[in-house]
Design a protein around this motif. Structure first.
Motif, mmCIF file in Angstrom:
data_model
loop_
_atom_site.group_PDB
_atom_site.id
_atom_site.type_symbol
_atom_site.label_atom_id
_atom_site.label_comp_id
_atom_site.label_asym_id
_atom_site.label_seq_id
_atom_site.Cartn_x
_atom_site.Cartn_y
_atom_site.Cartn_z
ATOM 1 N N GLU A 127 52.108 10.845 -26.834
ATOM 2 C CA GLU A 127 52.026 11.599 -28.090
ATOM 3 C C GLU A 127 50.674 12.301 -28.213
ATOM 4 O O GLU A 127 50.595 13.437 -28.693
ATOM 5 C CB GLU A 127 52.253 10.670 -29.288
ATOM 6 C CG GLU A 127 53.668 10.129 -29.384
ATOM 7 C CD GLU A 127 54.712 11.233 -29.458
ATOM 8 O OE1 GLU A 127 54.508 12.186 -30.237
ATOM 9 O OE2 GLU A 127 55.725 11.144 -28.738
ATOM 10 N N GLU A 128 49.599 11.644 -27.773
ATOM 11 C CA GLU A 128 48.277 12.278 -27.791
ATOM 12 C C GLU A 128 48.258 13.500 -26.865
ATOM 13 O O GLU A 128 47.726 14.551 -27.210
ATOM 14 C CB GLU A 128 47.202 11.281 -27.340
ATOM 15 C CG GLU A 128 45.801 11.890 -27.302
ATOM 16 C CD GLU A 128 44.755 10.960 -26.724
ATOM 17 O OE1 GLU A 128 43.579 11.345 -26.699
ATOM 18 O OE2 GLU A 128 45.123 9.848 -26.278
ATOM 19 N N ASN A 131 49.795 16.646 -28.308
ATOM 20 C CA ASN A 131 49.021 17.344 -29.331
ATOM 21 C C ASN A 131 48.288 18.559 -28.782
ATOM 22 O O ASN A 131 47.876 19.437 -29.547
ATOM 23 C CB ASN A 131 47.995 16.390 -29.967
ATOM 24 C CG ASN A 131 48.650 15.351 -30.853
ATOM 25 O OD1 ASN A 131 49.737 15.572 -31.375
ATOM 26 N ND2 ASN A 131 47.993 14.216 -31.025
ATOM 27 N N TYR A 132 48.127 18.611 -27.464
ATOM 28 C CA TYR A 132 47.391 19.714 -26.849
ATOM 29 C C TYR A 132 48.316 20.798 -26.302
ATOM 30 O O TYR A 132 47.881 21.703 -25.594
ATOM 31 C CB TYR A 132 46.468 19.174 -25.745
ATOM 32 C CG TYR A 132 45.394 18.275 -26.309
ATOM 33 C CD1 TYR A 132 44.206 18.804 -26.807
ATOM 34 C CD2 TYR A 132 45.586 16.903 -26.399
ATOM 35 C CE1 TYR A 132 43.225 17.990 -27.348
ATOM 36 C CE2 TYR A 132 44.617 16.077 -26.948
ATOM 37 C CZ TYR A 132 43.439 16.628 -27.418
ATOM 38 O OH TYR A 132 42.474 15.814 -27.967
ATOM 39 N N GLU A 135 52.398 25.419 -29.948
ATOM 40 C CA GLU A 135 53.602 25.307 -30.764
ATOM 41 C C GLU A 135 54.571 26.450 -30.454
ATOM 42 O O GLU A 135 54.157 27.589 -30.281
ATOM 43 C CB GLU A 135 53.246 25.349 -32.250
ATOM 44 C CG GLU A 135 52.418 24.159 -32.724
ATOM 45 C CD GLU A 135 53.186 22.861 -32.694
ATOM 46 O OE1 GLU A 135 54.404 22.894 -32.971
ATOM 47 O OE2 GLU A 135 52.586 21.818 -32.393
#
Length: 229
Positions: A127-128, A131-132, A135
């Motif tokens: 999940e971390e 984040n990078y 979108e």
């Protein structure tokens, strides 16, 4: 509820009589709910079944995968790509078609992304890592012409494939306490931009293959892990 359970078990028995139940490993998507997925991985002689944050031990007995959940569950496979668990059907996840990849020139940003990825591997935190990612929707250009347009569905499919690879690699990195020794970036072709992480004992190399860049964020389509000769 009891009636549904009886029907599910009866369906399971019928299918298990004529199916090949040898290959449970993989990612499985609920046929009626694409947001629900199961990840089945080998764990020694047995298996681990992940459903979101929950993990359950499992083992194969007489061709059925017996899952030790809150209530014992049994799973079987038919046609190699269909998984049945107590009457609920899951479809094997298949990788999407490959895309044309756009050349990236920002080596420093790629190296930073490689370090972030390795940190996520060490903590087994996918999940971390996510984040990078940029979108959706994302349009990638080359010479002013759109070559790739990724929708939310495109990206979700790729992430599913990456998560399975990520988990396998993370287990090796953690068990062997591997650390980064060197990061290599290859921008030789606009069709792909590779980031390679070489660990300190020089035995293994982790590759992002065909890595898209968008507004300083990266989106690798493939992750590989191999031993260096």
């Amino acid at each position: 509820m009891i009636k549904k359970t009886i029907i599910g078990v009866f369906t399971l028995i019928l299918i298990s009589c004529s199916s090949d139940n040898s290959d449970f490993i993989g990612i499985w998507i609920n046929k009626k709910n694409e947001n629900e997925k199961l990840i089945i991985e080998k764990n020694g002689e047995n298996y681990i079944v992940s459903n979101g944050e929950k993990k359950y031990p499992a083992q194969v007995k007489e061709g059925l995968l017996e899952i030790s959940a809150d209530l014992p569950l049994k799973a079987t496979i038919y046609d190699k790509n269909n998984l049945i668990i107590n009457g609920i059907e899951y479809l094997r996840f298949k990788k999407p078609k490959e895309y044309i990849i756009i050349k990236s020139k920002d080596t420093k940003a790629q190296e930073k992304f490689g370090k972030i990825f390795f940190k996520s591997l060490k903590s087994n935190d996918f999940e971390e890592f996510k984040n990078y990612f940029p979108e959706p929707p994302i349009d990638f250009y080359y010479n002013g012409e759109i070559k790739v347009s990724l929708t939310e569905k495109n990206i979700s499919q790729i992430i599913l494939g990456m998560e399975y690879s990520f988990r396998e690699i993370s287990n090796i990195v953690i068990s062997q306490n591997l650390e980064i020794d060197e990061i290599k970036v290859d921008n030789s072709s606009y069709k792909q931009s590779d980031i390679a992480l070489i660990v300190k004992n020089k035995k293994y190399i982790i590759n992002f293959k065909e890595c898209l860049e968008y507004e300083k964020k990266f989106f690798p389509e493939k992750i590989s892990f191999k031993e260096i000769n």
